[in-house]
Design a protein around this motif. Structure first.
Motif, PDB file in Angstrom:
ATOM      1  N   ALA A   8       0.853  -1.195   0.000  1.00 43.21           N
ATOM      2  CA  ALA A   8       0.000   0.000   0.000  1.00 43.21           C
ATOM      3  C   ALA A   8       0.883   1.237   0.000  1.00 43.21           C
ATOM      4  CB  ALA A   8      -0.920  -0.004   1.217  1.00 43.21           C
ATOM      5  N   ALA A  53      -3.434   4.703  -2.294  1.00 42.44           N
ATOM      6  CA  ALA A  53      -4.499   5.117  -1.385  1.00 42.44           C
ATOM      7  C   ALA A  53      -4.211   6.488  -0.795  1.00 42.44           C
ATOM      8  CB  ALA A  53      -4.620   4.092  -0.258  1.00 42.44           C
ATOM      9  N   ASP A  57      -5.163   6.176   4.912  1.00 44.92           N
ATOM     10  CA  ASP A  57      -5.739   4.840   4.774  1.00 44.92           C
ATOM     11  C   ASP A  57      -4.695   3.733   4.681  1.00 44.92           C
ATOM     12  OD1 ASP A  57      -8.299   5.876   4.827  1.00 44.92           O
ATOM     13  OD2 ASP A  57      -8.471   6.010   2.644  1.00 44.92           O
ATOM     14  N   TYR A  61      -5.144  -0.440   5.543  1.00 48.87           N
ATOM     15  CA  TYR A  61      -5.027  -1.549   4.586  1.00 48.87           C
ATOM     16  C   TYR A  61      -4.013  -2.580   5.065  1.00 48.87           C
ATOM     17  CZ  TYR A  61      -7.619   1.295   1.175  1.00 48.87           C
ATOM     18  OH  TYR A  61      -8.570   2.031   0.527  1.00 48.87           O
ATOM     19  N   VAL A  66      -5.088  -6.557   3.686  1.00 47.56           N
ATOM     20  CA  VAL A  66      -5.295  -6.473   2.238  1.00 47.56           C
ATOM     21  C   VAL A  66      -4.006  -6.024   1.550  1.00 47.56           C
ATOM     22  CG1 VAL A  66      -7.781  -6.134   2.335  1.00 47.56           C
ATOM     23  CG2 VAL A  66      -6.277  -4.142   2.429  1.00 47.56           C
TER      24      VAL A  66
END
Length: 210
Positions: A8, A53, A57, A61, A66
């Motif tokens: 991420a 993102a 956030d 994540y 995820v």
């Protein structure tokens, strides 16, 4: 089990600097990587998947699995307090958190108000200072708050200080330095330890100039 590592990344300056770090660490990322408007970018030759993102956030994540790993600013880490491992200071996107206000600001004894995108961080700071304040959460244009009388002071990220200056504000107190960190999901660290450790080692060598 898939050997693809999902990372991420926050959009913007941190993303651009992190991509440069990854390239220096030997990861073959496409030339047009930074220009993509996709939110999920696959790099099959490196067995990597990137999720782009909002900065706030990214730890969410990673905490929920995820994403296996991620890059997040220390400001976000302090604010979000997510259950992730912070394993490496990437020393990119350097700035600092500060308290700012109008020139000549004098502390008030009754109900001083502080506006910030970082209400938890701000509350912790003023509590440590022994000062009771009312925190007002804003999502943008924090500099407006003292100008329109919404708050007496603000807590925000400062890079060059130019934004404060252009809006007639001055720095009142420095809270702490901020850099971006490499973070890892605890379960992923067990399941994909070899891959994650290798990435950390390669990034560490670049960060430390090895």
């Amino acid at each position: 089990m898939s050997n693809v590592l999902t990372m991420a990344m926050p959009k913007g300056r941190i993303f651009e600097e992190a991509v440069q770090l990854l390239r220096k660490a030997g990861y073959n990322l496409p030339d047009e990587f930074e220009d993509s408007r996709k939110l999920i970018i696959e790099v099959p030759e490196e067995e990597l998947r990137f999720i782009l993102a909002k900065p706030m956030d990214v730890p969410t994540y990673v905490e929920h699995g995820v994403a296996d790993v991620g890059v997040a600013g220390k400001d976000v880490m302090i604010e979000e307090e997510r259950d992730v491992y912070e394993v490496l200071d990437l020393k990119i996107s350097e700035c600092y958190m500060a308290v700012a206000g109008l020139p000549g600001y004098q502390k008030k004894d009754i109900n001083p108000k502080v506006a910030s995108k970082y209400p938890n961080l701000a509350a912790h700071y003023f509590k440590k200072q022994g000062e009771q304040v009312e925190i007002i959460k804003l999502n943008g244009s924090i500099e407006l708050a003292p100008l329109i009388g919404l708050a007496d002071r603000i807590v925000d990220i400062v890079s060059s200080g130019q934004t404060l200056k252009e809006n007639g504000l001055v720095e009142l107190e420095t809270i702490e330095p901020i850099t971006s960190r490499f973070i890892v999901n605890p379960v992923s660290y067990r399941m994909k330890a070899e891959r994650i450790d290798k990435m950390v080692e390669r990034l560490f060598d670049v960060v430390e100039g090895g």
